[in-house]
Design an enzyme around this catalytic site. Sequence first.
Site, PDB file in Angstrom:
ATOM      1  N   ASP A  65      17.967 -22.674 -26.512  1.00  0.00           N
ATOM      2  CA  ASP A  65      17.574 -22.922 -25.123  1.00  0.00           C
ATOM      3  C   ASP A  65      18.352 -22.031 -24.169  1.00  0.00           C
ATOM      4  OD1 ASP A  65      20.019 -24.185 -25.541  1.00  0.00           O
ATOM      5  OD2 ASP A  65      19.191 -26.197 -25.445  1.00  0.00           O
ATOM      6  N   ASN A 134      22.079 -38.865 -24.572  1.00  0.00           N
ATOM      7  CA  ASN A 134      20.798 -39.552 -24.362  1.00  0.00           C
ATOM      8  C   ASN A 134      19.793 -39.263 -25.485  1.00  0.00           C
ATOM      9  OD1 ASN A 134      19.967 -36.947 -23.908  1.00  0.00           O
ATOM     10  ND2 ASN A 134      19.290 -37.261 -21.799  1.00  0.00           N
ATOM     11  N   HIS A 136      18.905 -36.250 -26.684  1.00  0.00           N
ATOM     12  CA  HIS A 136      18.127 -34.996 -26.641  1.00  0.00           C
ATOM     13  C   HIS A 136      18.575 -34.033 -27.743  1.00  0.00           C
ATOM     14  CE1 HIS A 136      20.980 -32.812 -23.535  1.00  0.00           C
ATOM     15  NE2 HIS A 136      21.388 -32.603 -24.770  1.00  0.00           N
ATOM     16  N   GLU A 141      14.499 -33.545 -23.422  1.00  0.00           N
ATOM     17  CA  GLU A 141      15.002 -34.805 -22.902  1.00  0.00           C
ATOM     18  C   GLU A 141      14.086 -35.952 -23.342  1.00  0.00           C
ATOM     19  OE1 GLU A 141      17.849 -34.646 -21.862  1.00  0.00           O
ATOM     20  OE2 GLU A 141      18.218 -33.199 -20.266  1.00  0.00           O
TER      21      GLU A 141
HETATM   22  P1  PGA Z   1      27.734 -31.041 -26.769  1.00  0.00           P
HETATM   23  O1  PGA Z   1      26.206 -31.014 -26.371  1.00  0.00           O
HETATM   24  O2  PGA Z   1      27.848 -30.409 -28.121  1.00  0.00           O
HETATM   25  O3  PGA Z   1      28.415 -30.215 -25.697  1.00  0.00           O
HETATM   26  O4  PGA Z   1      28.161 -32.464 -26.775  1.00  0.00           O
HETATM   27  C1  PGA Z   1      25.234 -31.358 -27.321  1.00  0.00           C
HETATM   28  C2  PGA Z   1      23.889 -31.402 -26.666  1.00  0.00           C
HETATM   29  O5  PGA Z   1      23.801 -31.725 -25.470  1.00  0.00           O
HETATM   30  O6  PGA Z   1      22.893 -31.115 -27.341  1.00  0.00           O
END
Ligand code: PGA
Length: 259
Positions: A65, A134, A136, A141
């Site tokens: 992304d 959450n 995702h 999302e």
């Molecule tokens: P993080 O993010 O590794 O910084 O916890 C993971 C994500 O949001 O997919």
Amino acid sequence: MEILIRSTPAEVAVEAADIFAHYANAGATLGLATGSTPVAMYKELITRHERGEVSFARSRAFLLDEYIGLERTHEQSYYSTIRREFTSHVGFDDDLVKSPAGDSDDPATAAATYDKAIRDAGGVDIQLLGIGANGHVGFNEPSSSLQSRTRIKTLHPQTVQDNARFFDNEDEVPRHVLTQGLGTISEARHLLLLATGSNKASAVHAMVEGPLSAHCPASILQWHQRATVILDEAAASQLEDREYYVFADKHRPHRPLFS
Ligand code: PGA
């Protein structure tokens, strides 16, 4: 799903690096992810590369992304982040590290072009994933279509808040992104999701033991024929069937990773 529970984030990184190094040495197409979680695995791979144990000379990579509206030279663009944290340290051919063009004047077309580029390259052999608090994956999302392709998404307020730590303040976090869709991600031949820390425990529980649901996009791993989830104890702390996962891990049948 293979659920591997390790004591610490450091052990998660080593286990993940074992899998990733195998694919890299075989010249696979790698799906990379940004975020804090994979950093320890990237560091482990950099060390192994310095020792001559892993080569990325025959690999290409696609990133999950990108923010919309940041120049790719912005230090928080994922184009820059993946180079700074990983690919520039392991001899990766820079031209073969691809990411969605979030700085395009026409992001919708850039999304479709990126989705096609992945397919034209023969698809991703192993896709590294983190999970949001959450649920995702990528920037898909909650409510994302389970069959979605690379497209524009609006970040959830929770994600804006979570990512504010990388910017001077929350207002600077872009609200829109380009992300591989859940359908795109699902086409990778092997999904490798890493999660560490107690703030991921609830999302991990929903992903592994909840229903397959757009409300928890990471639950698409349940529908995938080859998904490996590596957790530390804190991230695994809400799993109800933990004892079984440990038993299955101990008696894991040998399977070739990639050939
Ligand atoms: P993080 O993010 O590794 O910084 O916890 C993971 C994500 O949001 O997919």
